[in-house]
Structure formats: structure tokens, C-alpha cells
Write a protein that holds these residues in place. Structure first.
Motif, mmCIF file in Angstrom:
data_model
loop_
_atom_site.group_PDB
_atom_site.id
_atom_site.type_symbol
_atom_site.label_atom_id
_atom_site.label_comp_id
_atom_site.label_asym_id
_atom_site.label_seq_id
_atom_site.Cartn_x
_atom_site.Cartn_y
_atom_site.Cartn_z
ATOM 1 N N GLY A 91 56.889 -4.555 40.972
ATOM 2 C CA GLY A 91 56.294 -3.225 40.835
ATOM 3 C C GLY A 91 57.293 -2.091 40.820
ATOM 4 N N LEU A 92 58.574 -2.414 40.765
ATOM 5 C CA LEU A 92 59.597 -1.372 40.876
ATOM 6 C C LEU A 92 60.198 -0.966 39.531
ATOM 7 C CD1 LEU A 92 61.414 -2.510 44.139
ATOM 8 C CD2 LEU A 92 59.489 -0.923 43.860
ATOM 9 N N ASN A 93 59.584 -1.409 38.448
ATOM 10 C CA ASN A 93 59.996 -0.920 37.137
ATOM 11 C C ASN A 93 59.696 0.576 37.050
ATOM 12 O OD1 ASN A 93 58.989 -3.852 36.922
ATOM 13 N ND2 ASN A 93 60.372 -3.639 35.183
ATOM 14 N N ILE A 94 60.624 1.318 36.483
ATOM 15 C CA ILE A 94 60.545 2.787 36.494
ATOM 16 C C ILE A 94 60.267 3.314 35.088
ATOM 17 C CG2 ILE A 94 61.827 4.923 36.925
ATOM 18 C CD1 ILE A 94 63.474 3.323 38.999
ATOM 19 N N ARG A 95 59.329 4.265 35.010
ATOM 20 C CA ARG A 95 59.034 4.940 33.757
ATOM 21 C C ARG A 95 59.045 6.451 33.984
ATOM 22 N NH1 ARG A 95 60.226 0.595 32.676
ATOM 23 N NH2 ARG A 95 59.124 -0.982 31.443
ATOM 24 N N ASP A 96 59.413 7.172 32.930
ATOM 25 C CA ASP A 96 59.368 8.633 32.947
ATOM 26 C C ASP A 96 58.035 9.047 32.326
ATOM 27 O OD1 ASP A 96 59.827 11.362 32.768
ATOM 28 O OD2 ASP A 96 61.092 11.201 30.993
ATOM 29 N N TRP A 97 57.174 9.708 33.097
ATOM 30 C CA TRP A 97 55.806 9.989 32.676
ATOM 31 C C TRP A 97 55.676 11.391 32.082
ATOM 32 C CZ3 TRP A 97 52.434 6.212 32.074
ATOM 33 C CH2 TRP A 97 52.660 5.006 32.764
ATOM 34 N N LEU A 98 55.038 11.448 30.903
ATOM 35 C CA LEU A 98 54.861 12.692 30.145
ATOM 36 C C LEU A 98 53.376 12.908 29.886
ATOM 37 C CD1 LEU A 98 56.027 14.991 28.263
ATOM 38 C CD2 LEU A 98 56.063 13.259 26.440
ATOM 39 N N PHE A 99 52.843 14.047 30.348
ATOM 40 C CA PHE A 99 51.428 14.342 30.111
ATOM 41 C C PHE A 99 51.219 14.614 28.629
ATOM 42 C CE2 PHE A 99 47.554 17.125 30.586
ATOM 43 C CZ PHE A 99 46.718 16.096 31.009
ATOM 44 N N VAL A 100 50.156 14.053 28.067
ATOM 45 C CA VAL A 100 49.971 14.060 26.618
ATOM 46 C C VAL A 100 49.915 15.477 26.030
ATOM 47 C CG1 VAL A 100 47.444 13.917 26.729
ATOM 48 C CG2 VAL A 100 48.676 12.994 24.735
ATOM 49 N N ILE A 153 47.902 3.129 33.369
ATOM 50 C CA ILE A 153 47.173 4.085 34.212
ATOM 51 C C ILE A 153 45.663 3.947 34.052
ATOM 52 C CG2 ILE A 153 46.690 6.566 34.505
ATOM 53 C CD1 ILE A 153 49.695 7.059 34.393
ATOM 54 N N PRO A 154 45.102 3.849 32.836
ATOM 55 C CA PRO A 154 43.655 3.627 32.732
ATOM 56 C C PRO A 154 43.202 2.315 33.376
ATOM 57 C CG PRO A 154 44.537 4.396 30.637
ATOM 58 C CD PRO A 154 45.716 4.087 31.502
ATOM 59 N N THR A 155 44.016 1.267 33.283
ATOM 60 C CA THR A 155 43.657 -0.003 33.911
ATOM 61 C C THR A 155 43.567 0.154 35.421
ATOM 62 O OG1 THR A 155 44.629 -1.382 32.179
ATOM 63 C CG2 THR A 155 44.442 -2.375 34.357
ATOM 64 N N ILE A 156 44.539 0.836 35.989
ATOM 65 C CA ILE A 156 44.523 1.066 37.438
ATOM 66 C C ILE A 156 43.259 1.830 37.835
ATOM 67 C CG2 ILE A 156 45.689 2.166 39.383
ATOM 68 C CD1 ILE A 156 48.312 1.884 37.711
ATOM 69 N N MET A 210 61.977 14.039 10.403
ATOM 70 C CA MET A 210 62.500 14.169 11.761
ATOM 71 C C MET A 210 61.887 13.072 12.621
ATOM 72 S SD MET A 210 62.013 18.295 11.980
ATOM 73 C CE MET A 210 60.619 18.233 10.871
ATOM 74 N N ILE A 211 62.592 12.696 13.664
ATOM 75 C CA ILE A 211 62.111 11.665 14.582
ATOM 76 C C ILE A 211 61.971 12.267 15.977
ATOM 77 C CG2 ILE A 211 62.655 9.462 15.709
ATOM 78 C CD1 ILE A 211 64.278 8.712 13.221
ATOM 79 N N THR A 212 60.847 11.969 16.633
ATOM 80 C CA THR A 212 60.709 12.296 18.052
ATOM 81 C C THR A 212 60.596 10.985 18.831
ATOM 82 O OG1 THR A 212 58.273 12.448 17.950
ATOM 83 C CG2 THR A 212 59.548 14.481 17.579
ATOM 84 N N ARG A 213 61.230 10.943 19.993
ATOM 85 C CA ARG A 213 61.158 9.763 20.858
ATOM 86 C C ARG A 213 60.699 10.211 22.243
ATOM 87 N NH1 ARG A 213 66.903 7.611 18.617
ATOM 88 N NH2 ARG A 213 66.118 6.576 16.734
ATOM 89 N N CYS A 214 59.521 9.763 22.618
ATOM 90 C CA CYS A 214 58.907 10.250 23.860
ATOM 91 C C CYS A 214 58.955 9.192 24.948
ATOM 92 C CB CYS A 214 57.465 10.654 23.599
ATOM 93 S SG CYS A 214 56.405 9.260 23.149
ATOM 94 N N SER A 215 58.810 9.645 26.182
ATOM 95 C CA SER A 215 58.658 8.738 27.314
ATOM 96 C C SER A 215 57.185 8.352 27.445
ATOM 97 C CB SER A 215 59.184 9.394 28.589
ATOM 98 O OG SER A 215 58.519 10.618 28.839
ATOM 99 N N ASN A 216 56.830 7.603 28.476
ATOM 100 C CA ASN A 216 55.462 7.099 28.630
ATOM 101 C C ASN A 216 54.458 8.237 28.744
ATOM 102 O OD1 ASN A 216 56.945 4.636 29.028
ATOM 103 N ND2 ASN A 216 55.127 3.827 30.074
ATOM 104 N N ASN A 217 53.487 8.260 27.844
ATOM 105 C CA ASN A 217 52.433 9.275 27.878
ATOM 106 C C ASN A 217 51.277 8.827 28.764
ATOM 107 O OD1 ASN A 217 52.226 11.355 24.969
ATOM 108 N ND2 ASN A 217 54.045 10.304 25.698
ATOM 109 N N TYR A 218 50.559 9.786 29.288
ATOM 110 C CA TYR A 218 49.311 9.507 30.002
ATOM 111 C C TYR A 218 48.399 10.705 29.821
ATOM 112 C CZ TYR A 218 50.914 12.675 33.705
ATOM 113 O OH TYR A 218 51.342 13.776 34.404
ATOM 114 N N GLY A 219 47.087 10.490 29.997
ATOM 115 C CA GLY A 219 46.123 11.563 29.822
ATOM 116 C C GLY A 219 44.809 11.034 29.273
ATOM 117 N N PRO A 220 43.876 11.936 28.907
ATOM 118 C CA PRO A 220 42.567 11.527 28.382
ATOM 119 C C PRO A 220 42.681 10.754 27.071
ATOM 120 C CG PRO A 220 42.556 13.838 29.048
ATOM 121 C CD PRO A 220 43.982 13.393 29.090
#
Length: 327
Positions: free
Chosen positions: A210-219, A191-194, A173-183
Motif C-alpha cells: 500500500g505504499l506506492n505513491i501517486r501525485d493526485w490532481l483534481f480533475v 478512489i471510486p473503488t475505495i 502539443m503534449i500534456t502529461r498529467c499525474s493521477n486525476n480524481y473527481g466526479p
């Protein structure tokens, strides 16, 4: 007791998933990782003595090392291992081709040989290409159209996974996720760089306008989704996993600066990245309707948890950056 092989478990999402699996099941976890720049043993140092966890250093491109890791069969492979940084792929695509395509092929062969009962291939929304503002979000039937070497390598590996299922009926099976963030995310990611630059009151580089858009998903939400796919997913299917939190990069920077009470004048616009996709957006209705998963963490809640973690783990950040310079 279920035996799970996690590839890339010393990386960001993989290490978070291992913790989730150990906390929510009785599974025996074997983690294989090449420990490149993205993989850090320190991310799982607290699990070194865990009775249901073991680590084996393995480069997926090395057939002998992979063979040794499969001395016994597994009930499930969860394949996180990948070179994943777009900027690095633009500078040198070679390692992305090796790890993301050839490494995936090695695992598919093992499933075909009966060394694992099934496999989840963790991919990315970047394989779909770019959206304009106002376009419908990516669905599982959106044609693949990668625009950078990293995305192309992941799209290629996705196609191999689908081909092995179609040709050999391999249970994948394949999963395709949006941009992750978290620890535990590598400090060079957005996000860590910022966070680390804001803490030092250093200029924060922001590509283009700076107007590029991402969908953020908590890890943690992503980890739950993968677990749902492992339990209920159907072989041969693709499942999109999104956070339903579309933000411009500029919005993300401002939110972090405001939370840390830092001046927005730290924002420094720099020349845009080559081939920079304008917008990603995930429609995850399939996994919600078929498997009963949905994101639970709001962006503000997840971002505060992430910022606080990095503030309290500066030693980990320094160790990772030090190791990175030595590679």
C-alpha cells in the motif's frame, strides 16, 4: 466562435473538460467517443440539448467514421480518447495498441491534412516510468521509460505526436498529467473503488504494502491547465501537469474511510500488481512559469467533493457497472 473537437469526451476527464469549456467560453464542442467501458453517455446526458454541444459515436481506428466526423474543419482537437486502465492492459494490450497508437495516428493525419488548426495530445506521467522515494520529480526532459502495456501505448503515441511535429511541422502539443480524481471517474479506478466498497462496508483490496505513491490532481484543475495550453501553449512543446499532492495508496484509503466514518479494518492487502510502479511525481514548474497555471484545489478539498459526488450519484455508478458487464 471557436470549433473544438474533443475525443473521448464521454470519459472521465473528457466529460469534465467539456463542461468546463462550455461554462468558460463560447466554443462549439463536438464530442466523438467509441463508448467503450470508459466512455458513458450518461456522463453528459444533461448536455443533450445544449446548443453548443453535439455527440458523434466514432471509433478512432475506423477511418470512415473519423472521416465523417471531419466534414468541417476544427480550430482545435483535444485528444483525450484512450484505453487507460493498467490492469486491463496487463490482461490484454491489443485494444490499447489500437486506440492509443493507431487512433492517435488517425488524428495526426487529419491535422496534417489541414482539417484542424492544432491539437493537444493528452498523455500521462506513466510514460516516464517509476521513481524511488527521494528522487527528483519528473520534468518534461525526463527520458520516457514506460513499465506497463498501457504506459507503453501512451509513450508510443507521444512519440508519434513529436515525430509529426518535427517531420511535418504539425501544430501539436503534449500534456502529461499525474493521477486525476473527481466526479464521473469510472468506478473501477482506485478512489471510486475505495468509496463504493467503503459505503457497502466490503473489503477494500490494496496492492502490495500500500505504499506506492501517486501525485493526485483534481480533475477541474487539470481542465483549467488544458485550457491554458490551448490558449497559450507553443507547438511542439510538452507540458507536465501535477497536483503537488503526493500520497501513498494506504494514506488515500485511510483518509476516505475516516471521512465516511468506516472502520480501517476493511483494508485488505492483496498480491501486488505485475510491474507496479513505486512512485510518480510531477514537476509542473514549466506550465506554471510559462502559462501561468497552478493547481488550486487541495487534496482534502478535492477528495471531499469527490466522495460527496459518489455518495449522491449511486445510480450513475450502478449504470456504469451494469454497462461494463454487458461489453
Amino acid at each position: 466562435m471557436q470549433k473544438i473537437l474533443v475525443t473521448g469526451g464521454a470519459g472521465f476527464i473528457g466529460s469534465n473538460f467539456i463542461r468546463y469549456a462550455l461554462n468558460h467560453s463560447d466554443a462549439q464542442i463536438t464530442n466523438i467517443d467509441a463508448l467503450t467501458y470508459a466512455g458513458n453517455e450518461s456522463s453528459l446526458s444533461d448536455l443533450a440539448d445544449h446548443l453548443r454541444y453535439q455527440f458523434i459515436k466514432v471509433n478512432l481506428v475506423n477511418e470512415e467514421e473519423v472521416e465523417a466526423a471531419f466534414s468541417e474543419p476544427y480550430d482545435l482537437i483535444i485528444h483525450f480518447a484512450a484505453e487507460s486502465h493498467v490492469d486491463r492492459s496487463i490482461l490484454d494490450a491489443g485494444s490499447f495498441i489500437n486506440t492509443n497508437i493507431l487512433g492517435t495516428h488517425q488524428l495526426l493525419k487529419k491535422v496534417l491534412e489541414g482539417k484542424a488548426s492544432k491539437m493537444i495530445h493528452v498523455s500521462t506521467d506513466e510514460v516516464y516510468g517509476s521513481l524511488n522515494v527521494g528522487d527528483e520529480a519528473f520534468t518534461e526532459s525526463t527520458p520516457i521509460a514506460p513499465n506497463n502495456p498501457y504506459a507503453a501505448s501512451k509513450a508510443s503515441s507521444d512519440l508519434f505526436v513529436q515525430a509529426f511535429h518535427h517531420t511535418y511541422q504539425v501544430p501539436v502539443m503534449i500534456t502529461r498529467c499525474s493521477n486525476n480524481y473527481g466526479p464521473y471517474q469510472h468506478p473501477e479506478k482506485l478512489i471510486p473503488t475505495i468509496i463504493r466498497k467503503a459505503l457497502k462496508e466490503e473489503p477494500i483490496p490494496l496492492y502490495g504494502d500500500g505504499l506506492n505513491i501517486r501525485d493526485w490532481l483534481f480533475v477541474e484543475d487539470h481542465c483549467r491547465a488544458i485550457w491554458n495550453v490551448a490558449e497559450k501553449g507553443k507547438a511542439g512543446e510538452v507540458y507536465n501537469i501535477g497536483g503537488n499532492h503526493e500520497k501513498t495508496n494506504l494514506e488515500v484509503v485511510k483518509t476516505i474511510l475516516d471521512y465516511l466514518k468506516k472502520d480501517r479494518s476493511l483494508i485488505t492487502f492483496v498480491e501486488d500488481r505485475l510491474g507496479h510502479d513505486r512512485r510518480y511525481a510531477i514537476n509542473s514548474s514549466k506550465i506554471q512559469q510559462q502559462l501561468g497555471w497552478q493547481p488550486e484545489t487541495t487534496f482534502d478539498e478535492g477528495l471531499k467533493k469527490t466522495i460527496d459526488w459518489y455518495v449522491n450519484n449511486e445510480l450513475w455508478v450502478r449504470d456504469v457497472l451494469k454497462k461494463d458487464k454487458q461489453l
